[in-house]
Design an enzyme around this catalytic site. Structure first.
Site, short mmCIF file in Angstrom:
data_model
loop_
_atom_site.label_atom_id
_atom_site.label_comp_id
_atom_site.label_asym_id
_atom_site.label_seq_id
_atom_site.Cartn_x
_atom_site.Cartn_y
_atom_site.Cartn_z
N LYS A 87 8.78 7.47 4.25
CA LYS A 87 8.64 6.13 3.68
C LYS A 87 9.94 5.77 2.97
O LYS A 87 10.41 6.48 2.08
CB LYS A 87 7.46 6.16 2.69
CG LYS A 87 6.74 4.86 2.54
CD LYS A 87 5.46 5.10 1.75
CE LYS A 87 4.77 3.80 1.40
NZ LYS A 87 3.65 4.02 0.49
O1 G3P Z 1 1.40 2.69 -1.32
C1 G3P Z 1 1.91 1.43 -1.57
C2 G3P Z 1 0.93 0.41 -2.07
O2 G3P Z 1 -0.27 0.48 -1.37
C3 G3P Z 1 0.80 0.31 -3.57
O3 G3P Z 1 -0.36 -0.37 -4.00
O4 G3P Z 1 -1.93 -1.08 -5.78
O5 G3P Z 1 0.23 0.03 -6.44
O6 G3P Z 1 0.21 -2.29 -5.54
P1 G3P Z 1 -0.47 -0.95 -5.51
#
Ligand code: G3P
Length: 218
Positions: A87
């Site tokens: 990633k």
């Molecule tokens: O893994 C990346 C993403 O899904 C992060 O989510 O909830 O931290 O905005 P969030």
């Protein structure tokens, strides 16, 4: 549409995997920190443990922000297991790193994507997955789903092979709309995946069926 779980929590990964619908896992440095995983060896071992639970792709994020560092980390992560997807953040050196890792046959997931221009560049670089962050756009009063719809259209018109992985999912409606708009993958917390199961009429209907069966057989 593929279902990935967005966590580094092994119990939740197992629970989602036991449902039989899990296609992979995504993690990020914040999710690793939430589980208290620190130090290179522990991080590597944790990714290995995740790979042993699931069949599909497992995204592991680099923490370097320069080309050489991302390549070094990316190659190290990819060596853990063939399921590992590296990633990489959507920054200038990130695009170069995606291009390089792709040429080496290493799968990549371009992360922290918030605009259609970024989506075009990631596809041009050959990213395996693109992660637009829906919830974080919603948080600042932009419609994250509009971005998914726009990228789906651009990728279809251009014939890009990169898979659109709707990330930063916050609720079951995000999952439903991602499916409706044509995202290839969603990555979601376990809670939002399980919320798809629930309907009050299912619960009351089942209760009545079971009560009628009991009455009829007593
Ligand atoms: O893994 C990346 C993403 O899904 C992060 O989510 O909830 O931290 O905005 P969030």
């Amino acid at each position: 549409m593929k279902f990935f779980i967005d966590t580094a929590n092994l119990a939740q990964i197992k629970e989602a995997n036991d449902l039989g619908i899990l296609d992979g896992v995504t993690t990020n440095p914040s999710l690793m920190a939430k589980e208290g995983i620190k130090g290179t060896d522990n991080v590597m071992q944790h990714y290995k443990a995740i790979c042993e639970i699931v069949e599909g792709d497992v995204s592991a994020e680099v923490i370097s922000i320069d080309f050489d560092g991302m390549i070094r980390e990316g190659e190290m992560l990819a060596a853990i297991d063939e399921k590992i997807v590296v990633k990489i953040p959507m920054i200038k050196d990130g695009i170069k790193a995606i291009k390089y890792l792709t040429s080496m046959g290493i799968k990549t997931n371009c992360t922290l994507v918030f605009g259609p221009g970024q989506a075009i560049l990631a596809a041009k670089a050959g990213a395996t997955y693109l992660s637009p962050f829906i919830g974080r756009l919603d948080d600042i009063s932009y419609d994250g789903m509009d971005l998914i719809a726009q990228i789906v259209q651009i990728y279809a018109v251009q014939g890009y092979q990169t898979q659109i992985l709707a990330a930063s999912i916050r609720n079951p409606i995000h999952i439903i709309k991602a499916a409706q708009y044509g995202a290839h993958v969603i990555t979601s917390p376990l809670e939002s995946i399980l919320a798809l199961i629930k309907h009050p009429l299912t619960d009351s209907g089942l209760e009545k069926f079971l009560a009628d069966h009991k009455k009829n057989n007593s």
